[in-house]
Enzyme design. Sequence first.
Site, PDB file in Angstrom:
ATOM      1  N   HIS A 222     -13.356 -11.958  -0.355  1.00  0.00           N
ATOM      2  CA  HIS A 222     -12.990 -13.362  -0.244  1.00  0.00           C
ATOM      3  C   HIS A 222     -13.576 -13.982   1.019  1.00  0.00           C
ATOM      4  O   HIS A 222     -13.736 -13.319   2.041  1.00  0.00           O
ATOM      5  CB  HIS A 222     -11.467 -13.512  -0.215  1.00  0.00           C
ATOM      6  CG  HIS A 222     -10.794 -13.016  -1.445  1.00  0.00           C
ATOM      7  ND1 HIS A 222      -9.418 -12.995  -1.577  1.00  0.00           N
ATOM      8  CD2 HIS A 222     -11.278 -12.522  -2.617  1.00  0.00           C
ATOM      9  CE1 HIS A 222      -9.094 -12.515  -2.764  1.00  0.00           C
ATOM     10  NE2 HIS A 222     -10.214 -12.220  -3.402  1.00  0.00           N
TER      11      HIS A 222
ATOM     12  N   ARG B  56       0.817  -1.218   0.000  1.00  0.00           N
ATOM     13  CA  ARG B  56       0.000   0.000   0.000  1.00  0.00           C
ATOM     14  C   ARG B  56       0.850   1.268   0.000  1.00  0.00           C
ATOM     15  O   ARG B  56       0.373   2.352   0.340  1.00  0.00           O
ATOM     16  CB  ARG B  56      -0.958  -0.010   1.192  1.00  0.00           C
ATOM     17  CG  ARG B  56      -1.917  -1.193   1.156  1.00  0.00           C
ATOM     18  CD  ARG B  56      -3.014  -1.106   2.190  1.00  0.00           C
ATOM     19  NE  ARG B  56      -3.822  -2.312   2.219  1.00  0.00           N
ATOM     20  CZ  ARG B  56      -4.810  -2.585   1.376  1.00  0.00           C
ATOM     21  NH1 ARG B  56      -5.119  -1.726   0.430  1.00  0.00           N
ATOM     22  NH2 ARG B  56      -5.497  -3.719   1.472  1.00  0.00           N
TER      23      ARG B  56
ATOM     24  N   ASP C 121      -8.388 -15.757 -10.530  1.00  0.00           N
ATOM     25  CA  ASP C 121      -8.910 -15.740  -9.167  1.00  0.00           C
ATOM     26  C   ASP C 121     -10.352 -16.234  -9.208  1.00  0.00           C
ATOM     27  O   ASP C 121     -11.194 -15.661  -9.905  1.00  0.00           O
ATOM     28  CB  ASP C 121      -8.832 -14.306  -8.618  1.00  0.00           C
ATOM     29  CG  ASP C 121      -9.251 -14.212  -7.163  1.00  0.00           C
ATOM     30  OD1 ASP C 121     -10.396 -14.603  -6.849  1.00  0.00           O
ATOM     31  OD2 ASP C 121      -8.453 -13.728  -6.339  1.00  0.00           O
TER      32      ASP C 121
ATOM     33  N   HIS D  57      -5.608 -18.032  -7.880  1.00  0.00           N
ATOM     34  CA  HIS D  57      -5.987 -17.686  -6.516  1.00  0.00           C
ATOM     35  C   HIS D  57      -7.261 -18.445  -6.191  1.00  0.00           C
ATOM     36  O   HIS D  57      -8.296 -18.234  -6.835  1.00  0.00           O
ATOM     37  CB  HIS D  57      -6.223 -16.178  -6.387  1.00  0.00           C
ATOM     38  CG  HIS D  57      -4.976 -15.364  -6.519  1.00  0.00           C
ATOM     39  ND1 HIS D  57      -4.989 -14.024  -6.799  1.00  0.00           N
ATOM     40  CD2 HIS D  57      -3.674 -15.713  -6.400  1.00  0.00           C
ATOM     41  CE1 HIS D  57      -3.750 -13.572  -6.861  1.00  0.00           C
ATOM     42  NE2 HIS D  57      -2.940 -14.585  -6.622  1.00  0.00           N
TER      43      HIS D  57
ATOM     44  N   HIS E  13      -2.465  -6.751 -10.809  1.00  0.00           N
ATOM     45  CA  HIS E  13      -3.793  -6.361 -11.278  1.00  0.00           C
ATOM     46  C   HIS E  13      -3.628  -5.472 -12.507  1.00  0.00           C
ATOM     47  O   HIS E  13      -2.753  -4.606 -12.534  1.00  0.00           O
ATOM     48  CB  HIS E  13      -4.543  -5.597 -10.190  1.00  0.00           C
ATOM     49  CG  HIS E  13      -4.885  -6.424  -8.996  1.00  0.00           C
ATOM     50  ND1 HIS E  13      -5.383  -5.894  -7.829  1.00  0.00           N
ATOM     51  CD2 HIS E  13      -4.797  -7.766  -8.777  1.00  0.00           C
ATOM     52  CE1 HIS E  13      -5.595  -6.860  -6.954  1.00  0.00           C
ATOM     53  NE2 HIS E  13      -5.241  -7.998  -7.507  1.00  0.00           N
TER      54      HIS E  13
ATOM     55  N   HIS F 163       3.003 -11.042  -5.256  1.00  0.00           N
ATOM     56  CA  HIS F 163       1.911 -10.151  -5.666  1.00  0.00           C
ATOM     57  C   HIS F 163       2.404  -8.711  -5.620  1.00  0.00           C
ATOM     58  O   HIS F 163       2.954  -8.267  -4.622  1.00  0.00           O
ATOM     59  CB  HIS F 163       0.708 -10.324  -4.731  1.00  0.00           C
ATOM     60  CG  HIS F 163      -0.588  -9.853  -5.324  1.00  0.00           C
ATOM     61  ND1 HIS F 163      -0.783  -8.554  -5.745  1.00  0.00           N
ATOM     62  CD2 HIS F 163      -1.758 -10.500  -5.559  1.00  0.00           C
ATOM     63  CE1 HIS F 163      -2.020  -8.427  -6.208  1.00  0.00           C
ATOM     64  NE2 HIS F 163      -2.627  -9.600  -6.119  1.00  0.00           N
TER      65      HIS F 163
ATOM     66  N   GLU G 131      -3.771 -10.613 -13.553  1.00  0.00           N
ATOM     67  CA  GLU G 131      -4.869 -11.265 -12.834  1.00  0.00           C
ATOM     68  C   GLU G 131      -6.234 -10.771 -13.309  1.00  0.00           C
ATOM     69  O   GLU G 131      -6.426  -9.574 -13.555  1.00  0.00           O
ATOM     70  CB  GLU G 131      -4.715 -10.980 -11.342  1.00  0.00           C
ATOM     71  CG  GLU G 131      -5.759 -11.631 -10.466  1.00  0.00           C
ATOM     72  CD  GLU G 131      -5.552 -11.326  -8.994  1.00  0.00           C
ATOM     73  OE1 GLU G 131      -6.504 -11.520  -8.212  1.00  0.00           O
ATOM     74  OE2 GLU G 131      -4.437 -10.893  -8.623  1.00  0.00           O
TER      75      GLU G 131
ATOM     76  N   TYR H  87      -0.915  -2.752  -4.603  1.00  0.00           N
ATOM     77  CA  TYR H  87      -2.264  -2.428  -5.045  1.00  0.00           C
ATOM     78  C   TYR H  87      -2.369  -1.053  -5.713  1.00  0.00           C
ATOM     79  O   TYR H  87      -3.359  -0.772  -6.388  1.00  0.00           O
ATOM     80  CB  TYR H  87      -3.221  -2.460  -3.849  1.00  0.00           C
ATOM     81  CG  TYR H  87      -3.378  -3.819  -3.220  1.00  0.00           C
ATOM     82  CD1 TYR H  87      -3.526  -4.969  -3.997  1.00  0.00           C
ATOM     83  CD2 TYR H  87      -3.389  -3.962  -1.835  1.00  0.00           C
ATOM     84  CE1 TYR H  87      -3.679  -6.212  -3.413  1.00  0.00           C
ATOM     85  CE2 TYR H  87      -3.550  -5.198  -1.238  1.00  0.00           C
ATOM     86  CZ  TYR H  87      -3.697  -6.326  -2.026  1.00  0.00           C
ATOM     87  OH  TYR H  87      -3.852  -7.556  -1.443  1.00  0.00           O
TER      88      TYR H  87
ATOM     89  N   ASP I 286     -15.774  -7.854  -4.593  1.00  0.00           N
ATOM     90  CA  ASP I 286     -14.472  -8.494  -4.385  1.00  0.00           C
ATOM     91  C   ASP I 286     -14.260  -8.707  -2.889  1.00  0.00           C
ATOM     92  O   ASP I 286     -13.555  -7.959  -2.227  1.00  0.00           O
ATOM     93  CB  ASP I 286     -13.365  -7.616  -4.984  1.00  0.00           C
ATOM     94  CG  ASP I 286     -11.994  -8.263  -4.870  1.00  0.00           C
ATOM     95  OD1 ASP I 286     -11.908  -9.426  -4.424  1.00  0.00           O
ATOM     96  OD2 ASP I 286     -10.999  -7.590  -5.223  1.00  0.00           O
TER      97      ASP I 286
ATOM     98  N   GLU J  81      -6.039 -17.009  -0.634  1.00  0.00           N
ATOM     99  CA  GLU J  81      -6.061 -15.654  -0.075  1.00  0.00           C
ATOM    100  C   GLU J  81      -7.294 -15.493   0.818  1.00  0.00           C
ATOM    101  O   GLU J  81      -7.974 -14.479   0.792  1.00  0.00           O
ATOM    102  CB  GLU J  81      -6.101 -14.616  -1.187  1.00  0.00           C
ATOM    103  CG  GLU J  81      -4.909 -14.639  -2.124  1.00  0.00           C
ATOM    104  CD  GLU J  81      -5.066 -13.642  -3.260  1.00  0.00           C
ATOM    105  OE1 GLU J  81      -4.099 -12.947  -3.569  1.00  0.00           O
ATOM    106  OE2 GLU J  81      -6.180 -13.568  -3.841  1.00  0.00           O
TER     107      GLU J  81
ATOM    108  N   HIS K  32     -12.977 -13.677  -7.927  1.00  0.00           N
ATOM    109  CA  HIS K  32     -13.158 -12.604  -8.901  1.00  0.00           C
ATOM    110  C   HIS K  32     -13.995 -13.072 -10.081  1.00  0.00           C
ATOM    111  O   HIS K  32     -14.896 -12.356 -10.552  1.00  0.00           O
ATOM    112  CB  HIS K  32     -11.796 -12.117  -9.399  1.00  0.00           C
ATOM    113  CG  HIS K  32     -10.979 -11.443  -8.357  1.00  0.00           C
ATOM    114  ND1 HIS K  32      -9.684 -11.022  -8.592  1.00  0.00           N
ATOM    115  CD2 HIS K  32     -11.248 -11.110  -7.072  1.00  0.00           C
ATOM    116  CE1 HIS K  32      -9.200 -10.459  -7.503  1.00  0.00           C
ATOM    117  NE2 HIS K  32     -10.132 -10.515  -6.562  1.00  0.00           N
TER     118      HIS K  32
END
Length: 278
Positions: free
Chosen positions: A231, A37, A179, A216, A109, A69, A145, A72, A229, A261, A182
């Site tokens: 999980h 982040r 994913d 994922h 992403h 990964h 992804e 973001y 989104d 995840e 997703h």
Amino acid sequence: MRFVGPHVSAAGAPASAVANALKVGATGFALFVKNQRQWVGKPLPEADAKAFRAAMAAAPYVPAQVLPHAGYLINLANPDPAKHAKSMESLLDELHRCEALGLDRLNLHPGAHLNQIAPEAACDRVADSINRALAETRGVTLVIENTAGQGSYLGATPEQLGRIVAGVGDKSRVGICLDTAHAFAAGYDLRTEAGLEDFLGRVDRAVGLGYLRGMHLNDSKGELGTHLDRHESLGKGALGWAPFERLVRDPRLDNVPLVIETPDDTLWAEEIHHLLTV
């Protein structure tokens, strides 16, 4: 071989991710190579990189079992030149960190068009950005992804993933990650064998399953097609256990990192054991 494991913490130093993966019986895992982040991370000390490589060898894990990964904040579709440049700088930093750690792929992403350019143009902008990033790095594959299709995010359809991959010059260094949460949120019903095969067939036609470099495995808090989104732990959401059991038995996924995840880390060991023994 089934490469199954969670996205583990690398807090303190990257080598801690290897230890955390071993604790839950993982045969594969994911990690962030810097704070996900923040645009800029502290430099990676060579001693930390060396310790990670040694921990991998001792485990033993090989790079093909690991799916790092990216952060973001990165948005390669951003039409604003200054903001796009910031994303490129952050991506290159992460690719160089993967090089130093001896890792061979980086999950990303695809970004969002922000309702400022057409989705097709945004996909092309992502592909052009990947070409630039690959030209400045060595040995690391960028893995794009799919998304839940929330807002202006790209990648909710296999066709958008296919357009990005088609625009990348070096096909040996581009791949995709699927994913499950997703895909379900984007409207693909993976709960039945026919629905799962229909989705994988569409991916194969639009991109090619030969480009699959990771998955994922996440259950979904939201229902089909809600673009939510969120999980959920395996078997406890709208998908249930069936699609995950089918996926781990699918020979097309052999030697592909299958990353959990899910939100409850106290269940990770149980989820991994189930997926490895089903």
